[in-house]
Design an enzyme around this catalytic site. Structure first.
Site, PDB file in Angstrom:
ATOM      1  N   ASN A   1      -1.646  -0.503   8.533  1.00 56.29           N
ATOM      2  CA  ASN A   1      -0.336  -0.739   7.912  1.00 56.29           C
ATOM      3  C   ASN A   1       0.503   0.513   8.119  1.00 56.29           C
ATOM      4  O   ASN A   1       0.327   1.511   7.432  1.00 56.29           O
ATOM      5  CB  ASN A   1      -0.551  -1.025   6.415  1.00 56.29           C
ATOM      6  CG  ASN A   1       0.756  -1.148   5.649  1.00 56.29           C
ATOM      7  OD1 ASN A   1       1.827  -1.209   6.252  1.00 56.29           O
ATOM      8  ND2 ASN A   1       0.669  -1.168   4.336  1.00 56.29           N
ATOM      9  N   TRP A   2       1.381   0.442   9.114  1.00 53.71           N
ATOM     10  CA  TRP A   2       2.165   1.640   9.464  1.00 53.71           C
ATOM     11  C   TRP A   2       3.260   1.914   8.437  1.00 53.71           C
ATOM     12  O   TRP A   2       3.885   2.965   8.457  1.00 53.71           O
ATOM     13  CB  TRP A   2       2.790   1.485  10.853  1.00 53.71           C
ATOM     14  CG  TRP A   2       1.801   1.422  11.985  1.00 53.71           C
ATOM     15  CD1 TRP A   2       0.422   1.413  11.886  1.00 53.71           C
ATOM     16  CD2 TRP A   2       2.101   1.370  13.388  1.00 53.71           C
ATOM     17  NE1 TRP A   2      -0.139   1.353  13.138  1.00 53.71           N
ATOM     18  CE2 TRP A   2       0.856   1.318  14.084  1.00 53.71           C
ATOM     19  CE3 TRP A   2       3.280   1.351  14.122  1.00 53.71           C
ATOM     20  CZ2 TRP A   2       0.789   1.261  15.482  1.00 53.71           C
ATOM     21  CZ3 TRP A   2       3.208   1.289  15.519  1.00 53.71           C
ATOM     22  CH2 TRP A   2       1.980   1.257  16.175  1.00 53.71           C
ATOM     23  N   LYS A   3       3.536   0.974   7.558  1.00 56.79           N
ATOM     24  CA  LYS A   3       4.599   1.119   6.552  1.00 56.79           C
ATOM     25  C   LYS A   3       5.919   1.485   7.256  1.00 56.79           C
ATOM     26  O   LYS A   3       6.166   1.029   8.361  1.00 56.79           O
ATOM     27  CB  LYS A   3       4.185   2.137   5.488  1.00 56.79           C
ATOM     28  CG  LYS A   3       2.804   1.808   4.902  1.00 56.79           C
ATOM     29  CD  LYS A   3       2.471   2.585   3.679  1.00 56.79           C
ATOM     30  CE  LYS A   3       1.079   2.174   3.190  1.00 56.79           C
ATOM     31  NZ  LYS A   3       0.708   2.805   1.940  1.00 56.79           N
TER      32      LYS A   3
ATOM     33  N   HIS B   1       2.253  -6.483  -0.837  1.00 54.53           N
ATOM     34  CA  HIS B   1       1.752  -5.108  -0.943  1.00 54.53           C
ATOM     35  C   HIS B   1       2.314  -4.491  -2.229  1.00 54.53           C
ATOM     36  O   HIS B   1       3.439  -4.786  -2.628  1.00 54.53           O
ATOM     37  CB  HIS B   1       2.205  -4.307   0.281  1.00 54.53           C
ATOM     38  CG  HIS B   1       1.546  -2.961   0.362  1.00 54.53           C
ATOM     39  ND1 HIS B   1       1.954  -1.903  -0.403  1.00 54.53           N
ATOM     40  CD2 HIS B   1       0.489  -2.523   1.086  1.00 54.53           C
ATOM     41  CE1 HIS B   1       1.179  -0.860  -0.144  1.00 54.53           C
ATOM     42  NE2 HIS B   1       0.288  -1.215   0.757  1.00 54.53           N
TER      43      HIS B   1
ATOM     44  N   GLU C   1       3.551  -1.731  -2.825  1.00 54.53           N
ATOM     45  CA  GLU C   1       4.835  -1.038  -2.655  1.00 54.53           C
ATOM     46  C   GLU C   1       5.991  -2.036  -2.685  1.00 54.53           C
ATOM     47  O   GLU C   1       7.070  -1.740  -3.189  1.00 54.53           O
ATOM     48  CB  GLU C   1       4.809  -0.228  -1.347  1.00 54.53           C
ATOM     49  CG  GLU C   1       3.934   1.006  -1.503  1.00 54.53           C
ATOM     50  CD  GLU C   1       3.310   1.516  -0.226  1.00 54.53           C
ATOM     51  OE1 GLU C   1       3.724   1.104   0.872  1.00 54.53           O
ATOM     52  OE2 GLU C   1       2.371   2.344  -0.341  1.00 54.53           O
TER      53      GLU C   1
ATOM     54  N   GLU D   1      -6.328  -3.530  -3.139  1.00 52.71           N
ATOM     55  CA  GLU D   1      -5.863  -2.147  -3.022  1.00 52.71           C
ATOM     56  C   GLU D   1      -5.501  -1.626  -4.409  1.00 52.71           C
ATOM     57  O   GLU D   1      -4.397  -1.903  -4.910  1.00 52.71           O
ATOM     58  CB  GLU D   1      -4.618  -2.071  -2.135  1.00 52.71           C
ATOM     59  CG  GLU D   1      -4.838  -2.562  -0.719  1.00 52.71           C
ATOM     60  CD  GLU D   1      -3.770  -2.024   0.223  1.00 52.71           C
ATOM     61  OE1 GLU D   1      -4.141  -1.302   1.149  1.00 52.71           O
ATOM     62  OE2 GLU D   1      -2.585  -2.299   0.011  1.00 52.71           O
TER      63      GLU D   1
ATOM     64  N   GLY E   1      -2.490   6.098  -0.743  1.00 53.20           N
ATOM     65  CA  GLY E   1      -1.775   7.304  -0.320  1.00 53.20           C
ATOM     66  C   GLY E   1      -2.049   8.515  -1.186  1.00 53.20           C
ATOM     67  O   GLY E   1      -1.333   9.517  -1.101  1.00 53.20           O
TER      68      GLY E   1
ATOM     69  N   SER F   1      -6.523   4.876   0.713  1.00 49.68           N
ATOM     70  CA  SER F   1      -7.086   6.143   1.191  1.00 49.68           C
ATOM     71  C   SER F   1      -8.381   5.974   1.986  1.00 49.68           C
ATOM     72  O   SER F   1      -9.282   6.803   1.887  1.00 49.68           O
ATOM     73  CB  SER F   1      -7.281   7.119   0.021  1.00 49.68           C
ATOM     74  OG  SER F   1      -6.038   7.423  -0.573  1.00 49.68           O
TER      75      SER F   1
ATOM     76  N   GLY G   1      -2.153   5.582   5.857  1.00 49.78           N
ATOM     77  CA  GLY G   1      -1.966   6.882   6.503  1.00 49.78           C
ATOM     78  C   GLY G   1      -2.837   7.100   7.729  1.00 49.78           C
ATOM     79  O   GLY G   1      -2.355   7.571   8.769  1.00 49.78           O
TER      80      GLY G   1
HETATM   81  P1  PGA Z   1      -3.344   4.471   2.467  1.00 51.97           P
HETATM   82  O1  PGA Z   1      -2.508   3.102   2.324  1.00 51.97           O
HETATM   83  O2  PGA Z   1      -4.488   4.191   3.408  1.00 51.97           O
HETATM   84  O3  PGA Z   1      -2.379   5.473   2.999  1.00 51.97           O
HETATM   85  O4  PGA Z   1      -3.843   4.813   1.084  1.00 51.97           O
HETATM   86  C1  PGA Z   1      -3.141   1.859   2.282  1.00 51.97           C
HETATM   87  C2  PGA Z   1      -2.123   0.751   2.099  1.00 51.97           C
HETATM   88  O5  PGA Z   1      -1.201   0.919   1.297  1.00 51.97           O
HETATM   89  O6  PGA Z   1      -2.218  -0.300   2.748  1.00 51.97           O
END
Ligand code: PGA
Length: 248
Positions: free
Chosen positions: A10-12, A96, A98, A166, A172, A210, A232
């Site tokens: 997931n490059w966000k 997600h 976010e 998640e 993150g 993470s 990340g």
């Molecule tokens: P992260 O993000 O690996 O940077 O913790 C995971 C995600 O939000 O899909």
């Protein structure tokens, strides 16, 4: 039949054309995948077309990070599931945390988006997870149960739906849930899916938060963990490949 593992990047909101296509090209040349692992990258919408080109002929699939519930129309700034499919996507991440936080997405809204995604031939990756306050209050199992009940449709199948667990506090932050906590939550989600859906036993359940080369093998070995949603660490080809390889 066993569930194939899925490692999804997931490059966000990261990447311009030069670095996105370089990363995709590196993964197309070597994704680290053995024969029983599916690999997916989900770039920002602006990079879908160039990344699709960079991935052409490789084993790495393409996905979006969100879609609208409607197929087309007056929805400025949104992208429909059919548009994602047209750009070469096979998957889309939905709900997600976010997006639930930044855009007020609800379980019902995520369910509607998932229906649109499945109708367009995409696999919907439906994200769930508790906040730190909810876990501290001992409410994590019930919070995730409500998200699953609200976000996952009654006719979801293993062919068109993936669930990603998640924990919000692990995204993150460099903090991961313990293997015991992951095992408990994935068993809980598995039981909820199996009770309600004909193919609930076959739906893949990813862990996210993470995930790194250093912890991936331990997490992938946990029962009912069918892969990872990686943020990340998916932005570095070598780290992402190492996570793919940790599936064995
Ligand atoms: P992260 O993000 O690996 O940077 O913790 C995971 C995600 O939000 O899909």
């Amino acid at each position: 039949m066993g569930r194939r593992k899925l490692i999804a990047g997931n490059w966000k909101m990261n990447g311009l054309r030069a670095d996105g296509t370089a990363l995709a090209g590196a993964l197309a040349a070597d994704s680290g995948a053995g024969s029983d692992v599916d690999v997916l990258v989900c770039p920002p919408a602006t990079l879908l077309a160039p990344v699709a080109d960079a991935l052409a002929g490789s084993r790495v699939a393409l996905g979006g990070q969100d879609c609208h519930a409607k197929a087309s129309g007056a929805h400025t700034g949104d992208v429909s599931a059919a548009m994602l499919a047209d750009a070469g996507c096979a998957y889309v991440i939905l709900g997600h945390s976010e997006r639930r936080q930044d855009h007020g997405e609800t379980d019902a809204g995520v369910r509607a988006k998932a229906a649109a995604a499945r109708a367009a031939g995409l696999v919907a990756i439906v994200c769930v997870g508790e906040t730190e306050a909810e876990r501290m209050a001992g409410r994590h199992l019930e919070v995730v149960a409500a998200q699953i009940a609200g976000s996952v449709a009654d006719d979801a199948t293993a062919a068109d739906t993936v669930v990603a667990y998640e924990p919000v506090w692990a995204i993150g932050t460099g903090r991961t849930a313990t293997s015991d906590d992951i095992a408990a939550m994935h068993a809980h989600i598995r039981a909820l899916l199996a009770r309600r859906l004909a193919s609930g036993g076959d739906i893949r359940i990813l862990y996210g938060g993470s995930v790194k080369p250093g912890n991936a093998a331990e997490i992938m070995a946990v029962a009912d963990v069918d892969g990872a949603l990686v943020g990340g660490a998916s932005l570095k080809a070598e780290d992402f490949r190492a996570i793919v390889r940790s599936c064995g």
